[in-house]
Design an enzyme around this catalytic site. Structure first.
Site, mmCIF file in Angstrom:
data_model
loop_
_atom_site.group_PDB
_atom_site.id
_atom_site.type_symbol
_atom_site.label_atom_id
_atom_site.label_comp_id
_atom_site.label_asym_id
_atom_site.label_seq_id
_atom_site.Cartn_x
_atom_site.Cartn_y
_atom_site.Cartn_z
ATOM 1 N N HIS A 167 0.811 -1.222 0.000
ATOM 2 C CA HIS A 167 0.000 0.000 0.000
ATOM 3 C C HIS A 167 0.840 1.264 0.000
ATOM 4 C CE1 HIS A 167 0.479 -0.370 4.481
ATOM 5 N NE2 HIS A 167 0.500 0.939 4.410
ATOM 6 N N SER A 198 4.776 2.248 7.877
ATOM 7 C CA SER A 198 4.518 1.098 7.021
ATOM 8 C C SER A 198 5.740 0.716 6.203
ATOM 9 C CB SER A 198 3.376 1.406 6.049
ATOM 10 O OG SER A 198 2.146 1.138 6.628
ATOM 11 N N ASP A 204 0.058 -7.584 1.130
ATOM 12 C CA ASP A 204 0.501 -6.203 1.374
ATOM 13 C C ASP A 204 2.020 -6.086 1.372
ATOM 14 O OD1 ASP A 204 0.183 -3.516 1.724
ATOM 15 O OD2 ASP A 204 -0.097 -3.600 3.885
#
Length: 409
Positions: free
Chosen positions: A143, A250, A173
């Site tokens: 993402h 992230s 992901d």
């Protein structure tokens, strides 16, 4: 699917979301690019033993912690920090005026003065990542870079390098980026199968634009299913940590006391404190290897939607759907996708899966794991209850269709 030891053998041969969950990047912004890789990952094969990790969890210091005036956290940061990068992703989105402005009713008021929005808009976001090979491959979250038209990578030493997305796997992901550079620092990968609840966890990343931020905590839990944390469409189990993770973290590494990457920081639960989630590095290594060598990941596919049979769901199904469920146990198939492997094998809505390959199934996450751990094209034998009849049906797994939407398993 390769196990951890087979990955190490391979590497040696190679030359040595929404409402419940906030994904830790400003925007979600893949281009498949196949390359030959002289060295996929830098992995430390001398991982600590389970006994050593239990000793660490009980408060005993490792030799790494005995570093003069420096504590073990600062040493880990010095050694691994240079391999952690900031990823800047840019994507172009197309905007359209509201259809309402094309209505004659509105035009009689606005005429030619209808407000116009730009047809294209540039969106930018940032995330984290870490270098996994000396030829410039970087592991991060999907993402962070999905849909990006331009990617740049900021190194801790000040260098800014152009990045190229080698592959993206939305279902786990994970993504891999390639940069060109010299003397690049590399993060060593650990073994996420040997984690002990309560052992130290160190996160490095770029939360909220604050580069090279370090937070610490412990491993709070392992084996958290995707459904438990609100992302049931992902085929992952997660490591839970209380090390602070924020938007921008992230793709950054979660480290142990030896400075080895044990997981990839990925998500937090909205409005919660001390609840961060990370992808185990052993799983991430398997996916990254396929992204590097193939540019994509083919996931096995059964083609059903399902629900756990507990007293509450039985009552609801009996009342609302006309079922007559009493003492049945297992996982109820509520939908079979047309033309899927399940449909071709003859599975039907209302079938109850009781076991697969002799292994008892009690909830959908178990079936998801069983399917994901199998190979595309392999057969799984399902033991079913259809009304009062017991059936044993083999299903040949297909390839999960590529889509941005959530898929049945």
């Amino acid at each position: 699917m390769k196990n951890n030891s087979s990955i190490r053998d391979y590497l040696k041969k190679a030359t040595t979301c929404t409402s419940l969950l906030l994904l830790g990047a400003s925007i979600g912004v893949g281009v498949n690019y196949l390359v030959n890789t002289p060295q996929l990952f830098a992995r430390n094969t001398e991982n600590t033993t389970l006994q050593e990790r239990e000793s660490l969890a009980s408060g005993k210091l490792s030799t790494l912690a005995e570093d003069g005036n420096s504590n073990f956290i600062s040493k880990v940061v010095r050694e691994v920090g240079p391999a952690v990068v900031r990823i800047n992703a840019q994507r172009t989105v197309t905007n359209q005026n509201s259809p309402a402005f094309n209505d004659p009713f509105f035009r009689q008021f606005f005429g030619n003065q209808i407000p116009q929005t730009p047809q294209e808009e540039i969106q930018q976001g940032t995330g984290s990542g870490f270098i996994i090979s000396d030829d410039g491959k970087i592991l991060t979250n999907a993402h962070v870079v999905e849909g990006a038209t331009q990617v740049t990578v900021n190194l801790k030493d000040g260098r800014v390098l152009d990045g190229k997305v080698l592959g993206v796997d939305s279902l786990t992901d994970l993504a891999v980026i390639q940069v060109k550079g010299e003397n690049l620092p590399v993060a060593q990968l650990g073994n996420s199968d040997n984690l002990v609840i309560g052992e130290w966890a160190i996160a490095i990343g770029n939360p909220l634009g604050l580069d090279n931020t370090v937070t610490t905590g412990i491993i709070s839990a392992t084996g958290r299913s995707s459904s438990q944390i609100g992302v049931g469409d992902k085929r992952l189990d997660f490591i839970q940590t209380d090390a602070a993770i924020n938007p921008g973290n992230s793709g950054g590494p979660l480290l142990n006391v030896n400075g080895e990457v044990i997981a990839i920081n990925t998500a937090i639960i909205k409005n919660a404190q001390g609840l961060g989630f990370a992808i185990p590095i052993n799983r991430a290594s398997e996916i990254a290897e396929k992204l590097i060598t193939q540019g994509k990941v083919d996931h096995p596919y059964l083609g059903i939607a399902m629900v756990t049979l507990n007293e509450q769901t039985k009552q609801q199904l009996n009342q609302n759907e006309g079922f007559n469920l009493t003492n049945e146990e297992g996982v109820l198939i509520v939908k079979v996708v047309p033309n899927s492997p399940a449909a071709q094998a003859g599975l039907k809505s209302g079938d109850i899966i009781q076991s697969i390959e002799g292994e008892k199934m009690a909830d959908p996450s178990q079936i998801q794991k069983k399917v994901e751990s199998s190979q595309v094209g392999s057969d799984l034998t399902l033991n079913l209850q259809r009304e009062k009849q017991s059936l044993k049906i083999p299903v040949t797994l297909g390839i999960l269709p590529t889509t941005n939407q959530a898929q049945p398993q």
